[in-house]
Scaffold this active site. Structure first.
Site, PDB file in Angstrom:
ATOM      1  N   HIS A  69      -1.244   3.555  10.880  1.00 58.67           N
ATOM      2  CA  HIS A  69      -2.587   2.983  11.018  1.00 58.67           C
ATOM      3  C   HIS A  69      -2.645   1.589  10.404  1.00 58.67           C
ATOM      4  CE1 HIS A  69      -3.744   3.900   6.791  1.00 58.67           C
ATOM      5  NE2 HIS A  69      -3.102   5.041   6.971  1.00 58.67           N
ATOM      6  N   ASP A  71      -5.525   0.079   9.412  1.00 56.07           N
ATOM      7  CA  ASP A  71      -6.648  -0.142   8.508  1.00 56.07           C
ATOM      8  C   ASP A  71      -6.326   0.246   7.067  1.00 56.07           C
ATOM      9  OD1 ASP A  71      -6.602   2.566   9.418  1.00 56.07           O
ATOM     10  OD2 ASP A  71      -8.637   2.850   8.641  1.00 56.07           O
ATOM     11  N   ASP A  95      -0.358   2.352   1.403  1.00 50.55           N
ATOM     12  CA  ASP A  95      -1.041   3.121   2.454  1.00 50.55           C
ATOM     13  C   ASP A  95      -1.710   2.182   3.447  1.00 50.55           C
ATOM     14  OD1 ASP A  95      -2.200   5.158   3.906  1.00 50.55           O
ATOM     15  OD2 ASP A  95      -3.744   5.600   2.432  1.00 50.55           O
ATOM     16  N   GLU A 142      -8.245   4.964  10.613  1.00 53.83           N
ATOM     17  CA  GLU A 142      -7.727   6.232  10.099  1.00 53.83           C
ATOM     18  C   GLU A 142      -8.400   6.625   8.796  1.00 53.83           C
ATOM     19  OE1 GLU A 142      -5.041   8.896   7.756  1.00 53.83           O
ATOM     20  OE2 GLU A 142      -5.758   6.878   7.259  1.00 53.83           O
ATOM     21  N   GLU A 143      -8.868   5.626   8.035  1.00 51.05           N
ATOM     22  CA  GLU A 143      -9.385   5.892   6.690  1.00 51.05           C
ATOM     23  C   GLU A 143     -10.862   6.288   6.674  1.00 51.05           C
ATOM     24  OE1 GLU A 143      -7.504   6.194   4.319  1.00 51.05           O
ATOM     25  OE2 GLU A 143      -5.830   4.791   4.332  1.00 51.05           O
ATOM     26  N   GLU A 171       3.378   7.321   6.988  1.00 49.72           N
ATOM     27  CA  GLU A 171       2.518   7.423   5.816  1.00 49.72           C
ATOM     28  C   GLU A 171       3.391   7.378   4.554  1.00 49.72           C
ATOM     29  OE1 GLU A 171      -0.720   7.665   5.358  1.00 49.72           O
ATOM     30  OE2 GLU A 171      -1.566   8.106   7.330  1.00 49.72           O
ATOM     31  N   HIS A 345      -5.133   3.819  -2.249  1.00 50.73           N
ATOM     32  CA  HIS A 345      -6.565   3.616  -2.491  1.00 50.73           C
ATOM     33  C   HIS A 345      -6.892   3.163  -3.918  1.00 50.73           C
ATOM     34  CE1 HIS A 345      -7.491   6.756   0.936  1.00 50.73           C
ATOM     35  NE2 HIS A 345      -6.606   5.832   1.284  1.00 50.73           N
TER      36      HIS A 345
END
Length: 377
Positions: A69, A71, A95, A142-143, A171, A345
């Site tokens: 992903h 994003d 991530d 995705e997030e 991932e 994150h």
């Protein structure tokens, strides 16, 4: 902004990280990815919204799909990126922009259009030919809520773009193979009370206080540990949010507790919900969100071949990833990528540079085979 795919995987990761792409704002990065892939030649490149899909058409007997992903979570004063002590810091480094950069490097290597820039990880495909046809899927959102997920949209609009014998999600796994994933569901539990002035609290029933038995039940809950195909999945049932009360002088008449259940993939959503209702018997339970997990799928021939090629013992994936979406489509899928999932994150999110180069090298060796000699196809 242009992406130079002749850069090393580390340098390319930094370039990708420095293009901000929080969920819903991936278009600039998607444009750069599409332009870079189109410029390689030899790839069919398609786009749906801010999802970009590229594929080889070599007529190989097997196809491997690499997915990542574009994003990130919202930026937390952690851009632009910075290098320090063998690590790259910045939003999305782990991530999963390191994985995205590895995917782009592999596209360049397999297209045979990258010249050596002097590092082992950036060696081009001279002396090698692809052992599989390959599909690259770069997707958006995705997030955030599953309904916005770009891979979900691709499955609905272009199911054939996702056909493969094996899907690898890059991932962050710290270079380990993480098989399957947990399922997840959230329920809202509403505890009623009776509103009153706090100066005359005996005239009311405090809904927040009445939630105490529910919290005690959750605190004493003993989660399962489930072993599937040698992978150990640990479950969890937790209160993740409590809301209640309207003012500082009012006894609240309602309290809502949001409960999250992370369950092993031997249960489907219906079975998981039944378990939560049984555990919280006596309290009203309303399902607010759910996503099925995915079994390890290690017996699938393509998955087993990848495990042998990497030489790592698979472990369970803690958390939900889009391997579940591929499993639902009937495509065996594994998680494998650079970066530490525990750093995702966070404000000090970073990725170890060595893991980036190792991931590219492992995947390049898996996706390519010895070059054809005289008389060979």
């Amino acid at each position: 902004m242009r992406l130079d795919l002749s850069l090393s995987a580390t340098e390319l990761t930094r370039a990708v990280v420095d293009i901000p792409s929080p969920s819903g704002a991936e278009s600039t990065l998607a444009d750069a990815v599409e332009e870079a892939l189109t410029g390689l030649g030899g790839l069919r490149v398609d786009r749906d919204g801010d999802a970009v899909v590229a594929r080889t058409e070599l007529g190989r007997q097997t196809r491997v799909l690499l997915a990542g992903h574009l994003d990130t979570v919202p930026i937390a004063d952690n851009l632009p990126s910075r290098l320090a002590d063998g690590h790259l810091y910045g939003c999305g480094t782990s991530d999963m922009k390191a994985g995205v950069a590895v995917m782009l490097r592999l596209a360049a290597v397999l297209a045979g259009s990258v010249g050596s820039v002097g590092t082992a990880a950036s060696t081009p495909s001279v002396g090698f030919v692809p052992a599989h046809d390959v599909t690259w899927v770069f997707y958006d959102n995705e997030e955030v809520d599953a309904v916005r997920n770009g891979l979900r949209r691709l499955a609905a609009n272009h199911r054939d773009w996702l056909d493969a014998d094996l899907a690898l999600l890059l991932e962050p796994t710290s270079g380990e193979i993480e098989a399957g994933c947990q399922g997840t569901l959230r329920v809202a539990v509403t505890v009623p009370g009776r509103r009153a002035h706090s100066a005359r609290s005996w005239l009311g029933e405090n809904a927040i206080h009445r939630a105490a038995p529910l919290l005690e039940r959750l605190a004493s809950y003993q989660p399962r540990t489930v072993t599937i195909d040698g992978c150990v999945y640990r479950e969890g049932l937790n209160a993740v949010r409590i809301t209640g009360g309207v003012a500082g002088n009012i006894v609240p008449d309602v309290c809502e507790v949001l409960v999250n259940y992370r369950f092993a993939p031997d249960r489907d959503v219906a079975q998981a919900l039944d378990h939560v209702r049984e555990t919280l018997d006596g309290f009203p339970v309303e399902l607010t969100d759910s996503a099925a997990g995915a079994l390890p799928g290690l017996t699938a021939p393509a998955a087993a071949a990848f495990v042998r090629a990497v030489g790592r013992t698979p472990v369970a994936k803690y958390g939900w990833t889009d391997v579940a979406r591929f499993a639902a489509l009937g495509v065996p899928a594994l998680n494998y990528g650079p970066g530490d999932p525990n750093l995702a994150h966070t404000r000090d999110e970073h990725v170890e540079l060595e893991l980036i180069d190792t991931a590219e090298d492992v995947l390049r060796r898996y996706l390519t085979g010895p070059a054809a000699g005289p008389g060979r196809p």
